[in-house]
Scaffold this motif. Sequence first.
Motif, short mmCIF file in Angstrom:
data_model
loop_
_atom_site.label_atom_id
_atom_site.label_comp_id
_atom_site.label_asym_id
_atom_site.label_seq_id
_atom_site.Cartn_x
_atom_site.Cartn_y
_atom_site.Cartn_z
N LEU A 47 0.84 -1.20 0.00
CA LEU A 47 0.00 0.00 0.00
C LEU A 47 0.88 1.25 0.00
O LEU A 47 0.58 2.23 -0.69
CB LEU A 47 -0.90 0.01 1.24
N PHE A 48 1.95 1.21 0.78
CA PHE A 48 2.86 2.35 0.89
C PHE A 48 3.55 2.62 -0.45
O PHE A 48 3.62 3.76 -0.91
CB PHE A 48 3.89 2.05 1.99
N VAL A 49 4.04 1.56 -1.10
CA VAL A 49 4.70 1.68 -2.41
C VAL A 49 3.71 2.21 -3.44
O VAL A 49 4.05 3.12 -4.21
CB VAL A 49 5.28 0.31 -2.86
N SER B 229 4.13 5.81 -5.24
CA SER B 229 4.28 5.81 -6.70
C SER B 229 3.32 6.75 -7.42
O SER B 229 3.49 7.04 -8.60
CB SER B 229 4.12 4.38 -7.23
N GLU B 230 2.30 7.24 -6.69
CA GLU B 230 1.36 8.20 -7.28
C GLU B 230 1.98 9.59 -7.44
O GLU B 230 1.42 10.45 -8.11
CB GLU B 230 0.11 8.32 -6.40
N PHE B 231 3.14 9.80 -6.81
CA PHE B 231 3.75 11.13 -6.80
C PHE B 231 5.01 11.18 -7.64
O PHE B 231 5.72 10.19 -7.76
CB PHE B 231 4.05 11.55 -5.35
N GLU C 184 11.35 14.82 -2.05
CA GLU C 184 11.91 15.97 -2.76
C GLU C 184 11.38 15.97 -4.19
O GLU C 184 11.50 14.98 -4.90
CB GLU C 184 13.44 15.89 -2.76
N GLY C 185 10.74 17.08 -4.58
CA GLY C 185 10.20 17.18 -5.93
C GLY C 185 8.99 18.09 -5.95
O GLY C 185 8.64 18.71 -4.95
N PRO C 186 8.31 18.14 -7.10
CA PRO C 186 7.22 19.09 -7.30
C PRO C 186 6.01 18.88 -6.38
O PRO C 186 5.30 19.83 -6.07
CB PRO C 186 6.83 18.89 -8.77
N GLU D 191 2.41 14.05 3.14
CA GLU D 191 1.11 14.09 3.82
C GLU D 191 0.32 12.80 3.59
O GLU D 191 -0.22 12.20 4.53
CB GLU D 191 0.33 15.31 3.32
N ALA D 192 0.24 12.36 2.34
CA ALA D 192 -0.52 11.16 1.99
C ALA D 192 0.07 9.91 2.65
O ALA D 192 -0.66 9.06 3.16
CB ALA D 192 -0.55 10.99 0.47
#
Length: 90
Positions: A22-24, A28-30, A68-70, A77-78
């Motif tokens: 679930l964490f991966v 991966s959505e970001f 780190e990133g956009p 947070e998620a």
Amino acid sequence: MMTTRELIIQNEQGFHVRPAQLFVDKASEFESAVKVRNASGEEADAKSMLELMTLGLAKGASITIEAEGPDEKQAVEALAELIESKFGEA
């Protein structure tokens, strides 16, 4: 700039296969690069199931999520919400 957050693993079984998956999936959505560090300083890519499992995170383990990133703030947070929800485990 980097966003970090310290959390405690709260679910009974810790980071076993289902929560790690679930964490991966969530990480991966970001777009941002996301890392997880355990209390002894070992680091894993939050988008790698294998790397996460090597951290051996049990209930009560302290971790730091680093992104780190956009969309780093949203990513941290998620992932924090996922951990605080105990991965939906009762």
